[in-house]
Design a protein around this motif. Structure first.
Motif, short mmCIF file in Angstrom:
data_model
loop_
_atom_site.label_atom_id
_atom_site.label_comp_id
_atom_site.label_asym_id
_atom_site.label_seq_id
_atom_site.Cartn_x
_atom_site.Cartn_y
_atom_site.Cartn_z
N GLU A 195 1.16 4.12 -2.92
CA GLU A 195 0.89 5.54 -2.62
C GLU A 195 2.06 6.40 -3.10
OE1 GLU A 195 -1.92 5.18 1.38
OE2 GLU A 195 0.24 5.23 1.60
N ALA A 237 1.56 12.31 4.86
CA ALA A 237 2.64 12.69 3.95
C ALA A 237 2.06 13.35 2.71
CB ALA A 237 3.46 11.46 3.56
N ASP A 238 2.84 14.18 2.11
CA ASP A 238 2.40 14.81 0.87
C ASP A 238 3.64 15.15 0.03
OD1 ASP A 238 0.56 15.71 -0.93
OD2 ASP A 238 0.53 17.75 -0.15
N GLU A 239 3.44 15.19 -1.26
CA GLU A 239 4.55 15.57 -2.14
C GLU A 239 3.98 16.42 -3.27
OE1 GLU A 239 7.15 12.39 -3.36
OE2 GLU A 239 7.98 13.58 -4.99
N ASN A 240 4.64 17.51 -3.55
CA ASN A 240 4.25 18.31 -4.71
C ASN A 240 5.52 18.78 -5.42
OD1 ASN A 240 5.19 20.66 -3.41
ND2 ASN A 240 3.19 21.00 -2.47
N ARG A 283 0.83 -1.21 0.00
CA ARG A 283 0.00 0.00 0.00
C ARG A 283 0.87 1.26 0.00
NH1 ARG A 283 -0.19 3.25 3.63
NH2 ARG A 283 0.70 1.85 5.19
N PHE A 329 2.29 9.53 -5.88
CA PHE A 329 2.89 10.85 -5.65
C PHE A 329 3.69 11.33 -6.87
CE2 PHE A 329 3.34 11.05 -0.71
CZ PHE A 329 2.02 11.44 -0.63
N ARG A 376 1.96 6.71 5.30
CA ARG A 376 1.55 7.01 3.94
C ARG A 376 2.79 7.13 3.05
NH1 ARG A 376 -1.61 12.03 1.09
NH2 ARG A 376 -2.24 10.80 -0.70
N ARG A 380 1.45 12.91 -9.97
CA ARG A 380 0.33 13.81 -9.69
C ARG A 380 0.42 15.02 -10.60
NH1 ARG A 380 0.23 14.48 -3.31
NH2 ARG A 380 -1.89 15.23 -3.58
N TYR A 419 0.21 18.78 -11.05
CA TYR A 419 0.31 19.97 -10.21
C TYR A 419 -0.17 21.18 -10.97
CZ TYR A 419 3.54 17.00 -7.69
OH TYR A 419 4.10 15.96 -7.01
N PRO A 427 1.37 24.96 -6.27
CA PRO A 427 1.73 23.57 -5.98
C PRO A 427 1.33 23.13 -4.58
CG PRO A 427 3.69 24.96 -6.05
CD PRO A 427 2.54 25.80 -6.53
N LYS A 468 8.07 20.38 -2.66
CA LYS A 468 8.61 19.71 -1.47
C LYS A 468 7.91 18.38 -1.21
CE LYS A 468 5.71 21.86 2.08
NZ LYS A 468 4.74 22.68 1.43
N ARG A 469 8.54 17.61 -0.33
CA ARG A 469 7.91 16.40 0.20
C ARG A 469 7.90 16.57 1.71
NH1 ARG A 469 7.52 10.57 -1.56
NH2 ARG A 469 7.34 9.37 0.34
#
Lengths: 422, 179
Positions: free
Chosen positions: A150, B136-139, A146, A154, B65, A157, A159, A164, B142-143
């Motif tokens: 995920e 967690a997040d990423e763009n 999983r 990422f 995550r 994605r 943007y 962003p 940044k992560r």
């Protein structure tokens, strides 16, 4: 000769020798990689892995790429432990930021883009995490599967470049990872999150509605993950400064649908056999980057200087006296600088050659026991595995790498898998 | 050439910034948890009442995550707590290897590794478990990851939690030109 001048003279004389030695090492490495890629596409995965093993340990600018190549070979060989380790090494660097800060960035801008630590295009990064997730899923380590799917999402994605930070809700366009994420949620008992992810697939990719059916996935006890075809190739324009991907999907036509035979009888696949992704199409989404602008400007300025140098040279040849000498010197300087700029504006065309064009995900329900499974395509590619084990509960997952000269039949379990199980 | 030789020396794995849990987190987190277990009045009371606690240690459950936790790391994050407690309070705990780890080691027939009693012969009364969760997040810029690593020492007989604590950490990695 031990004066500073002597030392400088000797250093200057040794520099070309050092360059030649570095060139020889690079040539040898390129040959090893060529051999490993050829072995992979011949279906000799163990041979490919053997070639790549030493290279994957070198923590140079190709560290990520060589580990991904090694991971692909080991996955197809069913050496899952070592494949996991190779993908983990690569993804650790892919997920890190600033690995190219300082000298490597400067070198990439001024000298050669290949000085940068290769981290891949977004679709390559996504596929790296997809394969790691697949390995965990095959081993029924569903929480790590999983997490890895995920992470794959990422990487692809969409943007909004202006905002962003507010891009959290923008969906990824990487359907195979969305499906496998939903399946992983099913396996860890989070049906709510599984349903949410299946629904997202159905809404965004209506052609995959059958594949994103929660009931069909819950009931399946055999999952075939099939890599088909060749991924996009990185190509450059005539002077090597502008990079793109080839072929385009419309040049190749749509990927064919697989047929699955179990114990010689065709299985009804509904619309599961729809390709969930086309990497040829994803590669066309490559966004223009700052370094592309730098390369293009360097190349354009280089062309301008070469033209200016040529004009100045013609004027010098036709001139006379001191003016002629000046014109020729200026022409030489312009041509030299132009050539230098052109030589350093070549795009980085390193890429993960083993990637497929598409990855099919086929959840199938069979009577528990051992079955001979054949996957075939309309272009003549086929592969057979004998005595695949199908459990009563949950699902057993098998990875097929379709290659023209690799049809089998192969017996389950493969040697590397059996050794790890002992 | 000089520039190339300078940049050629830097390693792909020694530079860079990551949001993953690191070896430093491992040491800080497990030091903190071992200290908190040892200093817990409830744990000390249980030891005083029942003698050494018979504890089975289970690998960390990964609920993070987009961050994987390979088997070795999942065992290290609880294994080091066990090692620290064994070292500093040797008479207070009897550590029982979990079934998977026991049979895995026995299969490998490691010399010099004291396996302890077989898991089928002795029943643990307590379980030391850990669940790692993260947002967690990423763009494009940044992560980021915010981790909550929760440890529990629970009584297997009545399913009560004898002790619990968590280690929280936030990490941000900003993307640059080459990322």
């Amino acid at each position: 000769m031990n004066t500073p001048l002597g030392l400088i003279t000797r250093s200057v004389l040794l520099l070309p020798l050092a360059g030649m030695l570095a060139g020889c090492a690079n040539q040898k490495q390129a040959e090893t990689i060529d051999r490993s890629v050829r072995s992979y596409f011949d279906g000799n995965y163990a041979g490919a892995a053997q070639e790549l093993d030493a290279l994957s340990k070198k923590t140079n600018e190709d560290f990520v790429l060589n580990n991904l190549r090694l991971g692909s070979s080991l996955l197809a060989e069913y050496d899952l432990d070592d494949a996991e380790a190779a993908f983990l090494r690569a993804i650790e660097v892919i997920n890190s930021t600033g690995v190219n800060d300082g000298g490597r960035t400067l070198g990439a801008v001024l000298v050669d883009e290949k000085v940068k630590v290769w981290k891949g295009e977004p679709f390559e990064r996504a596929m790296a995490s997809f394969y790691l997730g697949l390995i965990y899923y095959m081993r029924q380590d569903y929480q790590n599967a999983r997490a890895s799917f995920e992470n794959a999402l990422f990487k692809l994605r969409d943007y909004n470049p202006d905002t962003p930070d507010q891009s959290k809700d923008v969906d990824s366009n990487f359907a195979p990872a969305m499906i496998m994420l939903a399946k992983s949620f099913q396996r860890v008992g989070r049906d709510d999150l599984a349903e949410a992810n299946f629904r997202a697939v159905r809404e965004k990719f209506p052609q995959l509605a059958d594949l994103a059916d929660p009931a069909a996935n819950r009931e399946s006890n055999l999952l075939l993950v099939i890599d088909y075809g060749h991924g996009p190739r990185k190509v450059t324009d005539f002077d090597g400064s502008i990079v793109g991907f080839s072929p385009r999907p419309d040049e190749e036509g749509p990927p064919p649908r697989p047929t699955v035979l179990v114990d010689g009888t065709p299985v009804r696949l509904q619309n599961f056999a729809t390709p969930p992704v086309d990497l040829l199409a994803l590669a066309q989404d490559r966004k223009w980057q700052s370094i592309d602008t730098i390369r293009a400007v360097k190349s354009a300025v280089g062309t301008g200087l070469l033209t200016g140098g040529a004009i100045e040279g013609v004027r010098g040849i036709n001139g006379s006296g001191a003016r002629q000498r000046t014109d020729l010197m200026v022409a030489g300087a312009l041509v030299g600088t132009g050539l230098l700029l052109k030589a350093t504006s070549h795009a980085d065309v390193r890429q993960w050659e083993m990637l497929p064009r598409t990855t099919y995900v086929l959840p199938i329900k069979l009577p528990p026991g051992q079955h001979d499974v054949t996957v075939e395509f309309s272009d003549g590619q086929r592969q057979t595995w004998r005595k695949l084990i199908v459990p009563e509960k949950q699902d057993a997952t098998y990875y097929f790498r379709m290659l023209r000269w690799n049809s089998g039949p192969f017996d389950w379990p493969p040697a590397a898998f059996a050794k790890a199980e002992q | 050439m000089i520039l190339l030789s300078v940049v050629g020396c830097s390693s792909a794995v020694r530079s860079g910034q990551s949001t993953a849990l690191s070896g430093i987190d491992l040491v800080q987190m497990t030091d903190d948890m071992a200290m908190k277990i040892a200093g817990s009045s409830e744990v000390q009371q249980a030891i005083a009442q029942h003698g050494p606690l018979k504890v089975v240690v289970l690998p960390v459950e990964n609920r993070m995550r987009a961050e994987v936790l390979p088997r070795g790391a999942a065992e290290a994050f609880v294994g080091r707590v066990r090692t620290l407690l064994s070292k500093h309070s040797p008479g207070q705990y009897v550590w029982i290897m979990n079934r998977d780890a026991y049979y895995s080691l026995r299969k490998r027939e490691l010399e010099g590794v004291e396996l302890g009693p077989p898991p089928d012969e002795i029943n643990p009364d307590y379980a030391l478990t850990a669940v790692f969760s993260s947002l967690a997040d990423e763009n494009a810029k940044k992560r980021s990851s915010f981790y909550v690593c929760r440890y529990e020492l629970s009584d297997l007989r009545d399913r009560t939690v004898l002790w619990t604590a968590s280690y929280d950490v936030k990490k941000i990695a900003v993307k640059g030109f080459g990322d």
